[in-house]
Motif scaffolding. Structure first.
Motif, short mmCIF file in Angstrom:
data_model
loop_
_atom_site.label_atom_id
_atom_site.label_comp_id
_atom_site.label_asym_id
_atom_site.label_seq_id
_atom_site.Cartn_x
_atom_site.Cartn_y
_atom_site.Cartn_z
N SER A 71 -1.44 3.85 21.89
CA SER A 71 -2.88 3.85 21.70
C SER A 71 -3.51 3.17 22.90
N LYS A 72 -4.83 3.17 22.92
CA LYS A 72 -5.52 2.42 23.96
C LYS A 72 -5.30 0.94 23.72
N ARG A 73 -5.25 0.20 24.79
CA ARG A 73 -5.15 -1.25 24.66
C ARG A 73 -6.55 -1.80 24.39
N LEU A 74 -6.63 -2.84 23.60
CA LEU A 74 -7.91 -3.42 23.23
C LEU A 74 -8.74 -3.76 24.45
N SER A 75 -8.13 -4.29 25.49
CA SER A 75 -8.87 -4.69 26.69
C SER A 75 -9.44 -3.49 27.45
N ASN B 12 -6.42 -5.60 12.80
CA ASN B 12 -6.27 -6.76 11.93
C ASN B 12 -5.86 -6.39 10.50
N SER B 13 -5.55 -5.12 10.27
CA SER B 13 -5.13 -4.70 8.94
C SER B 13 -3.75 -5.27 8.61
N ARG B 14 -3.46 -5.31 7.33
CA ARG B 14 -2.17 -5.84 6.86
C ARG B 14 -0.99 -5.05 7.44
N LYS B 15 -1.14 -3.73 7.49
CA LYS B 15 -0.07 -2.87 8.01
C LYS B 15 0.23 -3.17 9.48
N GLN B 16 -0.81 -3.32 10.30
CA GLN B 16 -0.61 -3.60 11.72
C GLN B 16 -0.03 -5.01 11.94
N ARG B 17 -0.48 -5.96 11.14
CA ARG B 17 0.10 -7.31 11.26
C ARG B 17 1.57 -7.28 10.91
N TYR B 18 1.95 -6.52 9.89
CA TYR B 18 3.36 -6.35 9.52
C TYR B 18 4.14 -5.70 10.67
N HIS B 19 3.57 -4.64 11.24
CA HIS B 19 4.24 -3.97 12.37
C HIS B 19 4.43 -4.92 13.55
N ARG B 20 3.42 -5.73 13.86
CA ARG B 20 3.55 -6.68 14.97
C ARG B 20 4.61 -7.74 14.68
N ARG B 21 4.68 -8.19 13.42
CA ARG B 21 5.69 -9.17 13.04
C ARG B 21 7.09 -8.57 13.17
N MET B 22 7.26 -7.34 12.70
CA MET B 22 8.56 -6.66 12.81
C MET B 22 8.93 -6.43 14.28
N ALA B 23 7.97 -6.06 15.08
CA ALA B 23 8.22 -5.86 16.51
C ALA B 23 8.67 -7.16 17.16
N ALA B 24 8.04 -8.27 16.79
CA ALA B 24 8.44 -9.57 17.34
C ALA B 24 9.86 -9.92 16.93
N ILE B 25 10.21 -9.67 15.68
CA ILE B 25 11.58 -9.96 15.21
C ILE B 25 12.59 -9.10 15.96
N ILE B 26 12.28 -7.82 16.12
CA ILE B 26 13.19 -6.92 16.84
C ILE B 26 13.33 -7.35 18.30
N LEU C 149 15.15 -16.52 28.03
CA LEU C 149 15.07 -15.70 26.83
C LEU C 149 13.65 -15.70 26.28
N ASN C 150 13.05 -16.85 26.17
CA ASN C 150 11.70 -16.99 25.64
C ASN C 150 10.68 -16.26 26.51
N ARG C 151 10.81 -16.39 27.81
CA ARG C 151 9.89 -15.71 28.73
C ARG C 151 10.00 -14.19 28.58
N GLY C 152 11.22 -13.68 28.45
CA GLY C 152 11.42 -12.24 28.29
C GLY C 152 10.80 -11.72 27.00
N ILE C 153 10.96 -12.48 25.92
CA ILE C 153 10.39 -12.07 24.64
C ILE C 153 8.86 -12.04 24.74
N TYR D 64 6.55 -8.71 24.42
CA TYR D 64 5.55 -8.67 23.36
C TYR D 64 4.17 -8.41 23.95
N GLY D 65 3.85 -9.08 25.03
CA GLY D 65 2.56 -8.89 25.67
C GLY D 65 2.37 -7.49 26.24
N ASN D 66 3.44 -6.91 26.79
CA ASN D 66 3.36 -5.58 27.40
C ASN D 66 3.46 -4.44 26.40
N LEU D 67 4.22 -4.64 25.33
CA LEU D 67 4.52 -3.53 24.43
C LEU D 67 3.82 -3.59 23.07
N VAL D 68 3.38 -4.77 22.64
CA VAL D 68 2.89 -4.91 21.28
C VAL D 68 1.46 -5.43 21.23
#
Length: 120
Positions: free
Chosen positions: A6-10, A26-40, A89-93, A97-101
């Protein structure tokens, strides 16, 4: 707009489009997707880090076979190495996250695209 993202917010300049985007973002579904993406992303980078730094962890296991006096020396050398490994490791995550999610609406199939193609 790319096929998978999708388009990036910025990148949104229109106020109406930005408002609709924020409601969906900010919907519940998108927050869930972002949380899952962070875990992955955490799992992906941890596994990659384990494959890259396995000698470091093997060294920690080898410390148990050393006589008692030298064990602390091995652990004292291991602590800075673990800190450097965690920092990388932390920097890569955070970068992934910033580039993909962050700032994108995540569509179905985003996990597979994120892991194997680098696109969402």
């Amino acid at each position: 707009m790319a096929q998978y993202s999708s388009k990036r917010l910025s990148d949104i300049k229109n106020d109406f489009e930005r408002g609709v985007f924020l409601v969906l973002y900010n919907s519940r579904k998108q927050r869930y997707h972002r949380r899952m993406a962070a875990i992955i992303l955490v799992f992906k980078h941890v596994l990659r880090g384990l494959l890259f730094s396995w000698p470091l962890y093997l060294l920690a296991l080898a410390a148990y076979s050393i006589p008692d006096g030298s064990v602390w020396l091995v652990f004292l050398m291991l602590v800075p190495a673990m800190y450097v490994s965690w920092t990388i490791l932390n920097r890569g995550i955070r970068e992934d996250y910033g580039n993909l999610v962050e700032g994108y609406l995540l569509r179905s199939g985003y996990l597979g695209r994120m892991l194997f193609h680098g696109k969402i």
